[in-house]
Motif scaffolding. Structure first.
Motif, PDB file in Angstrom:
ATOM      1  N   GLU A   1       0.864  -1.180   0.000  1.00  0.00           N
ATOM      2  CA  GLU A   1       0.000   0.000   0.000  1.00  0.00           C
ATOM      3  C   GLU A   1       0.899   1.227   0.000  1.00  0.00           C
ATOM      4  N   ASN A   2       0.890   1.920  -1.114  1.00  0.00           N
ATOM      5  CA  ASN A   2       1.816   3.028  -1.336  1.00  0.00           C
ATOM      6  C   ASN A   2       1.034   4.292  -1.652  1.00  0.00           C
ATOM      7  N   LYS A   3       0.989   5.194  -0.682  1.00  0.00           N
ATOM      8  CA  LYS A   3       0.232   6.442  -0.902  1.00  0.00           C
ATOM      9  C   LYS A   3       1.168   7.646  -0.978  1.00  0.00           C
ATOM     10  N   VAL A   4       2.414   7.378  -1.376  1.00  0.00           N
ATOM     11  CA  VAL A   4       3.385   8.475  -1.430  1.00  0.00           C
ATOM     12  C   VAL A   4       2.993   9.476  -2.511  1.00  0.00           C
ATOM     13  N   ASP A   5       2.916  10.731  -2.111  1.00  0.00           N
ATOM     14  CA  ASP A   5       2.621  11.801  -3.056  1.00  0.00           C
ATOM     15  C   ASP A   5       3.845  12.701  -3.119  1.00  0.00           C
ATOM     16  N   THR A   6       4.632  12.525  -4.173  1.00  0.00           N
ATOM     17  CA  THR A   6       5.870  13.300  -4.248  1.00  0.00           C
ATOM     18  C   THR A   6       5.604  14.735  -4.693  1.00  0.00           C
ATOM     19  N   GLY A   7       4.335  15.044  -4.925  1.00  0.00           N
ATOM     20  CA  GLY A   7       3.975  16.423  -5.260  1.00  0.00           C
ATOM     21  C   GLY A   7       3.886  17.285  -4.015  1.00  0.00           C
ATOM     22  N   LYS A   8       3.881  16.624  -2.854  1.00  0.00           N
ATOM     23  CA  LYS A   8       3.655  17.369  -1.617  1.00  0.00           C
ATOM     24  C   LYS A   8       4.646  16.927  -0.567  1.00  0.00           C
ATOM     25  N   LYS A   9       5.361  17.876   0.057  1.00  0.00           N
ATOM     26  CA  LYS A   9       6.324  17.468   1.069  1.00  0.00           C
ATOM     27  C   LYS A   9       5.583  16.887   2.263  1.00  0.00           C
ATOM     28  N   GLY A  10       6.202  15.926   2.891  1.00  0.00           N
ATOM     29  CA  GLY A  10       5.558  15.290   4.036  1.00  0.00           C
ATOM     30  C   GLY A  10       6.142  13.916   4.280  1.00  0.00           C
ATOM     31  N   LYS A  11       5.589  13.270   5.305  1.00  0.00           N
ATOM     32  CA  LYS A  11       6.076  11.958   5.702  1.00  0.00           C
ATOM     33  C   LYS A  11       5.010  10.940   5.319  1.00  0.00           C
ATOM     34  N   TYR A  12       5.382   9.931   4.553  1.00  0.00           N
ATOM     35  CA  TYR A  12       4.431   8.915   4.103  1.00  0.00           C
ATOM     36  C   TYR A  12       4.898   7.531   4.570  1.00  0.00           C
ATOM     37  N   ILE A  13       3.909   6.659   4.734  1.00  0.00           N
ATOM     38  CA  ILE A  13       4.239   5.288   5.146  1.00  0.00           C
ATOM     39  C   ILE A  13       3.802   4.330   4.030  1.00  0.00           C
ATOM     40  N   VAL A  14       4.723   3.496   3.586  1.00  0.00           N
ATOM     41  CA  VAL A  14       4.378   2.433   2.635  1.00  0.00           C
ATOM     42  C   VAL A  14       4.237   1.150   3.459  1.00  0.00           C
ATOM     43  N   THR A  15       3.092   0.480   3.303  1.00  0.00           N
ATOM     44  CA  THR A  15       2.836  -0.708   4.108  1.00  0.00           C
ATOM     45  C   THR A  15       2.880  -1.973   3.257  1.00  0.00           C
ATOM     46  N   TYR A  16       3.547  -2.981   3.762  1.00  0.00           N
ATOM     47  CA  TYR A  16       3.660  -4.275   3.076  1.00  0.00           C
ATOM     48  C   TYR A  16       2.980  -5.319   3.961  1.00  0.00           C
ATOM     49  N   THR A  17       2.066  -6.083   3.382  1.00  0.00           N
ATOM     50  CA  THR A  17       1.446  -7.154   4.165  1.00  0.00           C
ATOM     51  C   THR A  17       1.485  -8.460   3.377  1.00  0.00           C
ATOM     52  N   VAL A  18       1.532  -9.534   4.119  1.00  0.00           N
ATOM     53  CA  VAL A  18       1.524 -10.850   3.487  1.00  0.00           C
ATOM     54  C   VAL A  18       0.908 -11.831   4.472  1.00  0.00           C
ATOM     55  N   SER A  19       0.280 -12.869   3.915  1.00  0.00           N
ATOM     56  CA  SER A  19      -0.261 -13.894   4.808  1.00  0.00           C
ATOM     57  C   SER A  19       0.081 -15.261   4.234  1.00  0.00           C
ATOM     58  N   ASP A  20       0.343 -16.219   5.101  1.00  0.00           N
ATOM     59  CA  ASP A  20       0.714 -17.550   4.611  1.00  0.00           C
ATOM     60  C   ASP A  20      -0.531 -18.424   4.444  1.00  0.00           C
ATOM     61  N   ALA A  21      -0.356 -19.617   3.953  1.00  0.00           N
ATOM     62  CA  ALA A  21      -1.489 -20.493   3.651  1.00  0.00           C
ATOM     63  C   ALA A  21      -2.322 -20.794   4.896  1.00  0.00           C
ATOM     64  N   ALA A  22      -1.663 -20.782   6.060  1.00  0.00           N
ATOM     65  CA  ALA A  22      -2.383 -21.069   7.292  1.00  0.00           C
ATOM     66  C   ALA A  22      -3.060 -19.812   7.858  1.00  0.00           C
TER      67      ALA A  22
ATOM     68  N   ASN B   1      -1.548 -16.949   8.786  1.00  0.00           N
ATOM     69  CA  ASN B   1      -0.714 -16.101   9.652  1.00  0.00           C
ATOM     70  C   ASN B   1      -0.280 -14.873   8.860  1.00  0.00           C
ATOM     71  N   LYS B   2      -0.461 -13.704   9.482  1.00  0.00           N
ATOM     72  CA  LYS B   2      -0.179 -12.454   8.766  1.00  0.00           C
ATOM     73  C   LYS B   2       1.085 -11.775   9.278  1.00  0.00           C
ATOM     74  N   ALA B   3       1.722 -11.029   8.377  1.00  0.00           N
ATOM     75  CA  ALA B   3       2.873 -10.220   8.773  1.00  0.00           C
ATOM     76  C   ALA B   3       2.797  -8.902   8.025  1.00  0.00           C
ATOM     77  N   SER B   4       3.363  -7.860   8.618  1.00  0.00           N
ATOM     78  CA  SER B   4       3.396  -6.590   7.906  1.00  0.00           C
ATOM     79  C   SER B   4       4.685  -5.842   8.232  1.00  0.00           C
ATOM     80  N   ALA B   5       5.051  -4.937   7.354  1.00  0.00           N
ATOM     81  CA  ALA B   5       6.240  -4.111   7.547  1.00  0.00           C
ATOM     82  C   ALA B   5       5.962  -2.745   6.951  1.00  0.00           C
ATOM     83  N   GLU B   6       6.732  -1.774   7.401  1.00  0.00           N
ATOM     84  CA  GLU B   6       6.508  -0.406   6.927  1.00  0.00           C
ATOM     85  C   GLU B   6       7.807   0.242   6.483  1.00  0.00           C
ATOM     86  N   ARG B   7       7.661   1.146   5.533  1.00  0.00           N
ATOM     87  CA  ARG B   7       8.787   1.968   5.116  1.00  0.00           C
ATOM     88  C   ARG B   7       8.339   3.418   5.228  1.00  0.00           C
TER      89      ARG B   7
END
Ligand code: ZN
Length: 411
Positions: free
Chosen positions: A161-182, A184-190
């Motif tokens: 999930e990437n909502k970075v708007d380089t047209g506007k200064k500011g701090k943005y968070i890119v979120t990565y999520t994944v889930s396995d077959a069972a 179980n979920k995991a997420s990370a941020e940039r």
């Protein structure tokens, strides 16, 4: 008796003798020669026979023993470990089998191995956890890889999930999520910081060692020209000057921490002494204004060598500890020169500053001082603002979108 009857009786007698003989030899094994054929193996399993394993964790044999005719035959047991797939969720039967020496009697024992998956996958960001992009430039997300102990590589399943708007200064968070077959979920941020390209644009004036009555004059000038600056405050100067700090906040300037005592020998004695002094100032600023300072400047700058007189290598450590205290530290790339002596001609300070600004640093950060002894700095600031604005520069306070300016560390 007829001759034929005698023959029959003879044959029958021979048969009886053979059968009895066979029974004696085989059934009772009077000579012990069929021992190996008749031996019944035994297998004893140690530990649990129902075992639950977390996927990806190797199966550890709890042990077993076996005998044939009471003699140890543990090393002859065959175990089909390949039948348990620790990379797939499921219920497996692990069979132990042992045959006697001639392969006649075979016994089996088994365990039930349940492989489950309750462990979340891991996500690994490609590239830096914090990325800085100039306003207007394209942001290319470096992506992330994901792996699961059971499902293996899950990189293709990562949702970004990437909502970075380089047209506007500011701090943005890119979120990565994944889930396995069972499931179980995991997420990370940039963190993506979109900052303003400052060259030819924004100049960051910074004032150390205040506040003092000269700070009020500087605030008046900034107000007159509708400009902003950053004040690296000395904590022991706050009592009696609380109104100056409140005014800085009201008028949109950036309050930052310099030190409490500015006593090199005391603060650079140890890491603990440094942070005690520093955080005391941050707490006082917060108490007076309600604002928690996010920026700090080391007395003497991160490049200072004076600290080596009190603690070798302390700057290398302190600079890495800033993040632990939620700080970004700022040095400077333009020096007004007002630290060299009190009362230096305003023209000299002004020339130093403007020459620096014209260097077009990506982030021009100007070092000045606002103690009571720096009256000529005030005069220089008046001219810098007037001329700078006429040349198209703007003057802003530091914020999180500004790329930090760091000196090299020398101790
Ligand atoms: Zn200072």
């Amino acid at each position: 008796m007829k001759k034929s009857s005698k023959i029959v009786i003879a044959i029958l007698s021979v048969l009886i003798v053979l059968i009895v003989g066979f029974l004696l030899v085989w059934q009772l094994d009077v000579f012990g020669i069929f021992k190996d054929y008749k031996a019944v193996p035994e297998i004893t399993l140690n530990g649990e026979t129902d075992i639950t394993l977390e996927g990806g964790t190797p199966f550890e044999e709890p042990g077993f023993s076996a005998t044939i005719n009471g003699e140890d035959a543990t090393d002859k047991v065959e175990v089909d470990y390949k039948s348990v797939d620790i990379t797939k969720v499921g219920t497996y039967t692990l069979t132990y089998s042992l045959s006697n020496l001639k392969g006649r009697n075979t016994v089996e024992a088994s365990r039930t191995i349940k492989v489950q998956d309750t462990t979340a996958p891991t996500i690994t960001l490609k590239g830096d956890k914090t990325v800085k992009v100039k306003v207007g430039e394209e942001y290319q997300d470096a992506g992330a890889t994901a792996a699961d102990k059971v499902d293996g590589d899950l990189t293709k399943s990562v949702k970004v999930e990437n909502k970075v708007d380089t047209g506007k200064k500011g701090k943005y968070i890119v979120t990565y999520t994944v889930s396995d077959a069972a499931g179980n979920k995991a997420s990370a941020e940039r963190e993506v910081i979109v900052f303003k390209q400052s060259a030819g644009g924004v100049v960051y004036l910074t004032f150390d060692d205040g506040p003092s009555f000269n700070t009020i004059k500087i605030l008046d000038l900034l107000k007159k020209y509708n400009c902003h600056a950053t004040f690296f405050i000395v904590g022991q100067n706050i009592p009696g000057n609380e109104d100056i700090l409140k005014r800085m906040v009201d008028e949109g300037h950036t309050l930052a921490v310099h030190t409490y005592t500015h006593d090199y020998a005391a603060i650079y004695k140890s890491e603990a002494a440094f942070w005690e002094d520093n955080l005391k100032t941050r707490d006082l600023i917060k108490k007076v204004t309600g604002v928690e300072a996010k920026f700090m400047r080391f007395p003497g700058g991160a490049s200072n060598t004076i600290s080596a007189n009190y603690s070798k290598g302390i700057m290398s450590v302190l600079t890495t500890q800033c993040k632990d205290h939620d700080y970004e530290y700022f040095d400077w790339n333009i020096s007004s020169g007002d630290a060299n002596a009190d009362g230096l001609p305003a023209k000299q300070l002004y020339d130093n500053i403007m020459a620096g600004i014209h260097e077009n640093y990506e982030t021009p950060v100007v070092l000045m001082h606002d103690t009571g002894a720096k009256g000529t700095t005030v005069t220089a600031v008046a001219k810098v603002l007037k001329v700078g604005l006429s040349e198209g520069y703007s003057f802003e306070g530091l914020d999180e979108t500004v790329s930090p300016v760091h000196h090299g560390v020398n101790n």
